[in-house]
Design an enzyme around this catalytic site. Sequence first.
Site, PDB file in Angstrom:
ATOM      1  N   GLY A  14       0.871  -1.015   0.575  1.00  0.00           N
ATOM      2  CA  GLY A  14      -0.592  -0.097   0.191  1.00  0.00           C
ATOM      3  C   GLY A  14       0.986   1.679   0.050  1.00  0.00           C
ATOM      4  O   GLY A  14       0.200   2.130   0.623  1.00  0.00           O
ATOM      5  N   MET A  92      -3.707  -7.697  -7.072  1.00  0.00           N
ATOM      6  CA  MET A  92      -3.464  -7.965  -7.445  1.00  0.00           C
ATOM      7  C   MET A  92      -4.423  -9.429  -7.996  1.00  0.00           C
ATOM      8  O   MET A  92      -3.559 -10.809  -8.596  1.00  0.00           O
ATOM      9  CB  MET A  92      -2.121  -9.085  -6.575  1.00  0.00           C
ATOM     10  CG  MET A  92      -1.354  -8.323  -6.594  1.00  0.00           C
ATOM     11  SD  MET A  92       0.102  -7.365  -7.962  1.00  0.00           S
ATOM     12  CE  MET A  92       0.578  -8.835  -8.390  1.00  0.00           C
ATOM     13  N   HIS A 111       1.403   0.927 -13.174  1.00  0.00           N
ATOM     14  CA  HIS A 111       2.038  -0.609 -13.230  1.00  0.00           C
ATOM     15  C   HIS A 111       4.017   0.103 -13.536  1.00  0.00           C
ATOM     16  O   HIS A 111       4.283   0.975 -14.112  1.00  0.00           O
ATOM     17  CB  HIS A 111       1.786  -0.692 -15.055  1.00  0.00           C
ATOM     18  CG  HIS A 111       2.798  -1.979 -14.931  1.00  0.00           C
ATOM     19  ND1 HIS A 111       2.162  -3.412 -15.266  1.00  0.00           N
ATOM     20  CD2 HIS A 111       3.687  -1.611 -15.734  1.00  0.00           C
ATOM     21  CE1 HIS A 111       3.017  -4.039 -15.250  1.00  0.00           C
ATOM     22  NE2 HIS A 111       4.333  -3.484 -16.463  1.00  0.00           N
ATOM     23  N   ALA A 175       9.127   7.461  -8.145  1.00  0.00           N
ATOM     24  CA  ALA A 175       8.446   7.919  -8.969  1.00  0.00           C
ATOM     25  C   ALA A 175       7.230   7.041  -8.497  1.00  0.00           C
ATOM     26  O   ALA A 175       6.400   8.358  -9.569  1.00  0.00           O
ATOM     27  CB  ALA A 175       9.389   7.843 -10.858  1.00  0.00           C
TER      28      ALA A 175
END
Length: 216
Positions: A14, A92, A111, A175
């Site tokens: 998380g 998932m 992703h 990022a």
Amino acid sequence: MARLKVGVLISGRGSNLQALLDACADPAFPAEIVAVLSNRPGAAGLERARAAGVAAGVVDHRAYPNRAAFEEALDRTLRDAGVGFVCLAGFMRLLTPWFVERWRDRMINIHPSLLPAFPGLDTHRRAIEAGVRFTGCTVHFVRAEMDDGPILVQAAVPVLPRDDEHALAARVLEAEHRCYPLALRLVAEGRARVAGVRVEISDAAGPAGAVLNPEA
Ligand code: GRF
């Protein structure tokens, strides 16, 4: 203006959820998280949600006879919570076309690669093996194909000479934590519009020019 009501689906750690919670903690942010749902009871992200005062629940896929029943429960729980937009953050489970269509253009995913390169798992190991000089992360609208869909935001992250997959994953994750709140903000401000396979973003500038790796 009313804030966009967001539901976040998780399965584990998380940390991206945390980045979204932190962004939404600012009352000026145009979205708020009204529900966090995990398909795994032990997901650490559930505690993060509760710590932020957000309702957190479990829809355990193992408790349902099949994928359809699981997704109906997920869908109902989201709607009952007043969710209008879904963020997948390390969720998932593959979603069926039924669920994807129900949330079409109202569901995004993050992703850890520069899609369409390296869809699927083990992205960082595969990026190192392929010898690419940049990898990164992508926030995209969800379509029925895995890790496919109109791209909202990407960050390019350099692969450095001594990287192993853990070092690279850590750099990409930083990022990710910048990209996901940015993507959600663009959507919530009504500045991102799906146009076919692309996303049109209004009033946004890109970086000035090329970034080289190596630099010299
Ligand atoms: C992230 O790397 C995300 O890109 C991928 O799954 C991971 C989830 O990490 N989809 P976290 O649970 O957000 O920390």
